[in-house]
Motif scaffolding. Structure first.
Motif, PDB file in Angstrom:
ATOM      1  N   MET A   1      31.998  45.950  26.294  1.00 35.90           N
ATOM      2  CA  MET A   1      32.775  46.240  27.495  1.00 35.90           C
ATOM      3  C   MET A   1      34.000  47.076  27.134  1.00 35.90           C
ATOM      4  SD  MET A   1      34.392  43.587  30.236  1.00 35.90           S
ATOM      5  CE  MET A   1      35.588  42.923  29.097  1.00 35.90           C
ATOM      6  N   GLU A   2      34.205  48.117  27.926  1.00 41.85           N
ATOM      7  CA  GLU A   2      35.399  48.917  27.687  1.00 41.85           C
ATOM      8  C   GLU A   2      36.626  48.188  28.219  1.00 41.85           C
ATOM      9  OE1 GLU A   2      34.539  52.780  29.462  1.00 41.85           O
ATOM     10  OE2 GLU A   2      32.474  52.383  28.848  1.00 41.85           O
ATOM     11  N   LYS A   3      37.731  48.430  27.564  1.00 41.91           N
ATOM     12  CA  LYS A   3      38.981  47.759  27.900  1.00 41.91           C
ATOM     13  C   LYS A   3      39.337  47.894  29.394  1.00 41.91           C
ATOM     14  CE  LYS A   3      43.013  46.004  26.373  1.00 41.91           C
ATOM     15  NZ  LYS A   3      43.113  44.659  25.878  1.00 41.91           N
ATOM     16  N   GLU A   4      39.129  49.111  29.944  1.00 48.66           N
ATOM     17  CA  GLU A   4      39.561  49.327  31.336  1.00 48.66           C
ATOM     18  C   GLU A   4      38.702  48.580  32.350  1.00 48.66           C
ATOM     19  OE1 GLU A   4      37.545  53.193  29.987  1.00 48.66           O
ATOM     20  OE2 GLU A   4      38.814  51.631  29.153  1.00 48.66           O
ATOM     21  N   MET A   5      37.627  47.976  31.869  1.00 43.19           N
ATOM     22  CA  MET A   5      36.793  47.207  32.782  1.00 43.19           C
ATOM     23  C   MET A   5      37.285  45.768  32.927  1.00 43.19           C
ATOM     24  SD  MET A   5      34.621  49.330  33.892  1.00 43.19           S
ATOM     25  CE  MET A   5      33.234  50.433  33.650  1.00 43.19           C
ATOM     26  N   LEU A   6      38.331  45.398  32.178  1.00 39.00           N
ATOM     27  CA  LEU A   6      38.907  44.057  32.326  1.00 39.00           C
ATOM     28  C   LEU A   6      40.217  44.173  33.101  1.00 39.00           C
ATOM     29  CD1 LEU A   6      39.125  41.015  31.704  1.00 39.00           C
ATOM     30  CD2 LEU A   6      40.137  41.618  29.513  1.00 39.00           C
ATOM     31  N   HIS A   7      40.276  43.500  34.236  1.00 39.12           N
ATOM     32  CA  HIS A   7      41.457  43.591  35.104  1.00 39.12           C
ATOM     33  C   HIS A   7      42.178  42.259  35.103  1.00 39.12           C
ATOM     34  CE1 HIS A   7      39.522  47.258  36.621  1.00 39.12           C
ATOM     35  NE2 HIS A   7      38.413  46.548  36.620  1.00 39.12           N
ATOM     36  N   GLU A   8      43.440  42.284  34.664  1.00 40.86           N
ATOM     37  CA  GLU A   8      44.182  41.026  34.567  1.00 40.86           C
ATOM     38  C   GLU A   8      45.103  40.840  35.770  1.00 40.86           C
ATOM     39  OE1 GLU A   8      45.930  40.243  30.728  1.00 40.86           O
ATOM     40  OE2 GLU A   8      44.401  41.475  29.739  1.00 40.86           O
ATOM     41  N   HIS A   9      44.942  39.718  36.429  1.00 43.12           N
ATOM     42  CA  HIS A   9      45.807  39.341  37.552  1.00 43.12           C
ATOM     43  C   HIS A   9      46.149  37.863  37.403  1.00 43.12           C
ATOM     44  CE1 HIS A   9      45.101  43.110  39.753  1.00 43.12           C
ATOM     45  NE2 HIS A   9      43.843  43.018  39.348  1.00 43.12           N
ATOM     46  N   GLU A  10      47.016  37.371  38.298  1.00 43.67           N
ATOM     47  CA  GLU A  10      47.301  35.938  38.281  1.00 43.67           C
ATOM     48  C   GLU A  10      46.411  35.187  39.273  1.00 43.67           C
ATOM     49  OE1 GLU A  10      51.864  35.397  36.932  1.00 43.67           O
ATOM     50  OE2 GLU A  10      51.581  36.580  38.761  1.00 43.67           O
ATOM     51  N   ILE A  11      46.212  35.805  40.441  1.00 43.96           N
ATOM     52  CA  ILE A  11      45.393  35.172  41.476  1.00 43.96           C
ATOM     53  C   ILE A  11      44.277  36.129  41.882  1.00 43.96           C
ATOM     54  CG2 ILE A  11      45.367  34.233  43.833  1.00 43.96           C
ATOM     55  CD1 ILE A  11      47.112  32.532  42.089  1.00 43.96           C
ATOM     56  N   LEU A  12      43.049  35.639  41.847  1.00 49.11           N
ATOM     57  CA  LEU A  12      41.909  36.418  42.325  1.00 49.11           C
ATOM     58  C   LEU A  12      41.405  35.752  43.598  1.00 49.11           C
ATOM     59  CD1 LEU A  12      39.896  36.682  38.978  1.00 49.11           C
ATOM     60  CD2 LEU A  12      41.451  38.413  39.935  1.00 49.11           C
ATOM     61  N   VAL A  13      41.459  36.474  44.701  1.00 55.17           N
ATOM     62  CA  VAL A  13      40.926  35.927  45.945  1.00 55.17           C
ATOM     63  C   VAL A  13      39.589  36.613  46.193  1.00 55.17           C
ATOM     64  CG1 VAL A  13      41.305  35.606  48.406  1.00 55.17           C
ATOM     65  CG2 VAL A  13      43.250  35.558  46.828  1.00 55.17           C
ATOM     66  N   ILE A  14      38.548  35.820  46.320  1.00 55.11           N
ATOM     67  CA  ILE A  14      37.226  36.402  46.547  1.00 55.11           C
ATOM     68  C   ILE A  14      36.880  36.244  48.016  1.00 55.11           C
ATOM     69  CG2 ILE A  14      34.797  36.378  45.877  1.00 55.11           C
ATOM     70  CD1 ILE A  14      35.685  35.219  43.180  1.00 55.11           C
ATOM     71  N   GLY A  15      36.855  37.368  48.731  1.00 55.94           N
ATOM     72  CA  GLY A  15      36.649  37.358  50.170  1.00 55.94           C
ATOM     73  C   GLY A  15      37.893  37.843  50.881  1.00 55.94           C
ATOM     74  N   GLY A  16      37.719  38.754  51.825  1.00 56.71           N
ATOM     75  CA  GLY A  16      38.855  39.367  52.515  1.00 56.71           C
ATOM     76  C   GLY A  16      38.904  39.049  53.994  1.00 56.71           C
ATOM     77  N   GLY A  17      38.327  37.905  54.386  1.00 55.71           N
ATOM     78  CA  GLY A  17      38.434  37.460  55.781  1.00 55.71           C
ATOM     79  C   GLY A  17      39.744  36.724  55.994  1.00 55.71           C
ATOM     80  N   LEU A  18      39.808  35.943  57.065  1.00 54.87           N
ATOM     81  CA  LEU A  18      41.080  35.286  57.407  1.00 54.87           C
ATOM     82  C   LEU A  18      41.570  34.355  56.317  1.00 54.87           C
ATOM     83  CD1 LEU A  18      40.661  34.539  61.207  1.00 54.87           C
ATOM     84  CD2 LEU A  18      42.319  36.069  60.124  1.00 54.87           C
ATOM     85  N   SER A  19      40.683  33.515  55.762  1.00 56.73           N
ATOM     86  CA  SER A  19      41.128  32.571  54.727  1.00 56.73           C
ATOM     87  C   SER A  19      41.637  33.321  53.515  1.00 56.73           C
ATOM     88  CB  SER A  19      39.974  31.666  54.277  1.00 56.73           C
ATOM     89  OG  SER A  19      39.415  31.003  55.366  1.00 56.73           O
ATOM     90  N   GLY A  20      40.872  34.327  53.096  1.00 59.54           N
ATOM     91  CA  GLY A  20      41.224  35.079  51.897  1.00 59.54           C
ATOM     92  C   GLY A  20      42.542  35.820  52.063  1.00 59.54           C
ATOM     93  N   LEU A  21      42.715  36.473  53.218  1.00 56.57           N
ATOM     94  CA  LEU A  21      43.946  37.237  53.415  1.00 56.57           C
ATOM     95  C   LEU A  21      45.155  36.319  53.579  1.00 56.57           C
ATOM     96  CD1 LEU A  21      42.812  40.217  55.687  1.00 56.57           C
ATOM     97  CD2 LEU A  21      43.021  40.135  53.202  1.00 56.57           C
ATOM     98  N   ARG A  22      44.936  35.162  54.265  1.00 62.11           N
ATOM     99  CA  ARG A  22      46.062  34.230  54.407  1.00 62.11           C
ATOM    100  C   ARG A  22      46.474  33.678  53.037  1.00 62.11           C
ATOM    101  NH1 ARG A  22      49.955  32.858  54.386  1.00 62.11           N
ATOM    102  NH2 ARG A  22      51.304  31.587  55.703  1.00 62.11           N
ATOM    103  N   ALA A  23      45.480  33.388  52.209  1.00 60.63           N
ATOM    104  CA  ALA A  23      45.761  32.914  50.854  1.00 60.63           C
ATOM    105  C   ALA A  23      46.503  33.992  50.066  1.00 60.63           C
ATOM    106  CB  ALA A  23      44.463  32.533  50.143  1.00 60.63           C
TER     107      ALA A  23
END
Lengths: 567, 247
Positions: A1-23
């Protein structure tokens, strides 16, 4: 895996509906580095289709006096056929007014009473007009508002990324892998994971759900050892448009629409003489199917939802979206003639087991909204409570996941291994030269679920259904995708969705077969009574060594006494 | 039923013809799924709600931008299509509509990514440029901001927008001027301008030659809008207000 394919975040929200966006908005407020991964653009999420409204005991209705959150809680618990956890329902209903007011302050344009306050309409199973609405486009208005809020901050959006696996390190969830649908490349992401992927309605062939509702989150969670709860409780909405099964909101009945059989009779008088058309959804859905089965349906398929007596002005003002849907998709103008309706799958009450803080039983993994089961809906959800759940518990999930962000080194090799594993899976599907197409299996699965695990269920019929599901799982071993395109390979995405749906279907089936009683949406013709001594319990299913393992867990009954449910 | 569909794989484009069995109530989206599931699984198009609320499936169908999910195949094939929009150059590109068939092409004015899928990044960039979020001043009230039903009705005309970009693909000005913000973004800006809760001076944000002043009032935007949003009216009102302020 190339380095740029790893994305570091603190919170990953999977889903962009109401629950996901509110979270996401909540995690951003907590100062966290937040990313949202969604397999579609967030505004295309199924939340956008919610019509009728969102419940809160605001007591805005003129001349009706005060409403109380405890009454909202009682209606919710009774509606759930007592399977909801009453401590979770307390939170939902207590926080409802502030959640609705907050959405209004964020910019949602709710419909209003003449006195300028947010308008509220009656809804099924509720003892008070408690459902706040924005005409019959409430979900659309809320989703656009939350999207507006989320782009005003520094949330990173990965639109059109399909999550393929969750990643665990020493028992803790540390991230996920996802396929960039636009480019066809695999990426890894690190951070605490909040699942907000919505329901799994599309395992059924008649469903109001968007075509993207395939239970991806429940699959992902189960696969890393999280428990799934009460999966057999599937809500069938009584009024979906005959033909396309597009939702015709309960708000139509809230505004006074009548259900009529082929003899022109308001048949609900025989099923729920007091509540009539505003009985809870499970009861109305069974009534419609009974009418059709006993020969009082129209074309042996549907009944009529009659709005004509409401008058043109009221229909255009309160139910403009419904009118447009009826005209566009059935060629019927509800101002002039009744709408042909039949029950269709609408909502998944069950989902990923979470506690009141939206934590799953895998550390680092959280869930909110329809994909989860904090259990506020129990065996039957009340209309107007799902939108409420998304914002109340979406916020909780965002807060809790943020509090538990830990400063630690990312172990790259674990992420690399996960990407490799998913690459092998994808190559094995795309690389095959022949086999069975996903579409063939999918069609059979959906028909099986509706026939064998529909509104009315029976033991032998369900066992036969489970056998069919298992055979389809075997067939899936030979699945192949003809196209080897990298970009937008939708056949590949739909094949991966099918993998998820097959597992979910099996778990729905197992739970339904084991539960030898009738409760809420789960109605068995061979066990027509509710059996509290044995089944006033949550079904909990986990991944076992070879097959799913089922057990039961207790229900929180702190506040209200368990009674017979009459309307 | 015959469908002629634009294909593009990132390098070359062509058209494919498919024969799809007719079903009652069949929409163009249904027909596309039939093709993907039975005839050619490499066909790509966006979809989600199939009920005209999510805005995923705007495309050019018989030379009119519209949602595939609410467009009936039969109406098009039988020549009962009543959609009339002002002609613009993008419609002259590509093939002509075949006899008794449906021609499906990607939405104009945005780069094609694959088959019927366009890159909407620019459309959403213009949307973000108008800062589409409520901005209030001072303490918020304990309860809701009060609003009259009349104020809500006027706002609803614009909040109904589903950001499908059909208007962007139908606007002749967007075809000529790639910096023009387009009807949807301007309608969104106007929606916040008239929101009684909002305190920002909004109109100046698009008070330039690629904003309010670029519109030529062809009104294709309103004609193709699946939700009857009238960006042309918003733009007209914004202009006259700005002119009044100048005087």
């Amino acid at each position: 895996m190339e380095k740029e394919m790893l994305h570091e975040h603190e919170i990953l929200v999977i889903g962009g509906g109401l629950s996901g966006l509110r979270a996401s908005v909540e995690a951003l407020r907590g100062g966290k580095d937040v990313a949202v991964l969604s397999k579609v653009h967030p505004l295309r999420s199924h939340s956008v289709a919610a019509q009728g409204g969102i419940n809160a005991a605001l007591g805005n209705t003129p001349d009706r006096g005060e409403d109380h959150w405890e009454d909202h809680a009682f209606d919710t618990v009774k509606g759930s056929d007592y399977l909801a956890d009453q401590d979770a329902v307390d939170i939902l209903c207590k926080k409802a007014p502030e959640a609705v007011i907050e959405l209004e302050h964020m910019g949602t344009v709710f419909s209003r009473f003449d006195n300028g306050k947010i308008a509220q309409r009656p809804f099924g199973g509720a003892g008070f007009p408690r459902t706040c609405y924005a005409a019959d486009r409430t979900g659309h208005n809320l989703l656009h508002t939350l999207y507006e809020q989320s782009i005003s901050g520094k949330i990173k959006f990965y639109d059109e990324y399909f999550v393929t696996s969750l990643i665990k390190e020493n028992g803790t969830c540390v991230g996920c892998t996802a396929l960039d649908v636009r480019e066809g490349t695999l990426h890894a992401f690190s951070g605490n994971v909040i699942l907000a992927t919505g329901g799994f309605g599309r395992i059924y062939n008649r469903s109001t759900n968007a075509l993207i509702n395939t239970g991806d989150g429940a699959f992902l969670a189960y696969d890393v050892g999280a428990a799934l709860e009460d999966m057999e409780f599937i809500q069938f909405h009584p009024t979906t448009l005959y033909g396309s099964n597009i939702l015709i909101t309960e708000g139509a009945r809230g505004e006074g629409a009548h259900l009529k059989n082929s003899e022109g009779e308001r048949f609900m008088k025989d099923y729920a003489p007091d509540a009539m058309e505003l009985a809870p959804r499970d009861i109305v859905a069974r009534a419609i199917i009974t009418e059709v089965n006993e020969g009082r349906g129209i074309e042996d398929e549907y009944v009529h939802l009659d709005l004509t007596h409401l008058g043109e002005e009221k229909i255009k003002e309160r139910l403009p979206g419904i009118r447009q849907i009826a005209m566009d998709f059935a060629g019927v103008d509800p101002v002039k003639e009744p709408i042909p309706v039949q029950p269709g799958q609408h909502y998944s009450m069950g989902g990923i087991f979470v506690d009141k803080d939206c934590e799953t039983d895998v550390p680092g993994l959280y869930a909110a909204g329809e994909c989860s089961c904090v259990s506020v809906h129990g065996a039957n959800r009340l209309g107007g409570n799902s939108l409420l759940e998304t914002v109340v518990f979406g916020k909780t999930a965002g807060k809790k996941a943020s509090e538990e962000v830990k400063d630690k080194e990312v172990n790259e090799s674990i992420f690399m291994d996960s990407v490799e594993k998913d690459r092998e899976l994808i190559d094995s599907i795309v690389g095959k030269k022949d086999g069975i197409l996903y579409s063939e299996i999918l069609k059979e699965l959906r028909e099986t679920m509706f026939q064998h695990f529909g509104v009315f269920r029976e033991g032998d019929m369900m066992k036969e259904g489970l056998d069919k599901i298992k055979r389809l799982k075997e067939k899936f071993e030979d699945v192949y995708v003809g196209s080897d395109d990298k970009k937008f390979n939708q056949a590949l995405i739909r094949t991966l969705e099918l993998r998820n749906m097959l597992l979910i279907s099996e778990i729905v089936a197992i739970g339904a077969i084991e539960r030898e009683e009738s409760r809420g949406s789960h109605y068995r013709t061979d066990f027509t009574e509710r059996v509290d001594e044995k089944y006033l319990k949550h079904t909990v299913v986990r991944k076992g060594e070879e097959a799913p393992e089922l057990e039961y867990s207790s229900v929180n009954l702190d506040r209200f006494e368990v009674k017979e449910r009459e309307y | 039923m015959k469908l002629k569909i634009f294909r593009y794989d990132g390098e070359e484009s062509h058209y494919d013809e498919f024969e799809v069995p007719h079903e009652p109530g069949q929409t163009v989206l249904d027909a596309l799924f039939y093709i993907q599931e039975n005839l050619d699984d490499s066909l790509s198009f966006r979809y989600s709600c199939r009920g005209a609320v999510c805005g995923s499936c705007a495309m050019l169908i018989n030379k009119v931008p519209r949602l595939a999910c609410r467009t009936q195949v039969k109406t098009l094939v039988e020549g009962e299509d009543s959609a009339e929009i002002k002609h613009y150059p993008a419609l002259d590109k590509g093939d002509e509509i075949p006899e008794r068939a449906v021609l499906v092409e990607p939405l104009p004015h945005l780069p094609v990514e694959k088959d019927l899928i366009v890159d909407q990044d620019k459309f959403f960039e213009y949307y973000r440029d108008v800062e589409p979020m409520l901005k209030t001043e001072g303490e918020a009230p304990q309860k809701e901001y009060e609003m009259s039903p009349k104020e809500v009705n006027e706002l609803e005309e614009y909040t109904n927008c589903i950001l499908c970009a059909a208007c962007f693909g139908a606007c002749p000005v967007d075809g000529e001027n790639e910096d023009y913000r387009g009807p949807a973004a301007l309608a969104k800006l106007y929606r916040f301008h008239i929101d009684p809760r909002d305190n920002e001076d909004r109109l100046e944000l698009a008070d330039h030659e690629d904003g309010w002043w670029a519109c030529e009032f062809h009104t294709n935007c309103q004609k193709v809008c699946p939700k009857n949003v009238p960006p042309n009216i918003a733009i007209g009102k914004a202009r006259s207000q700005l002119q009044k302020e100048d005087e």
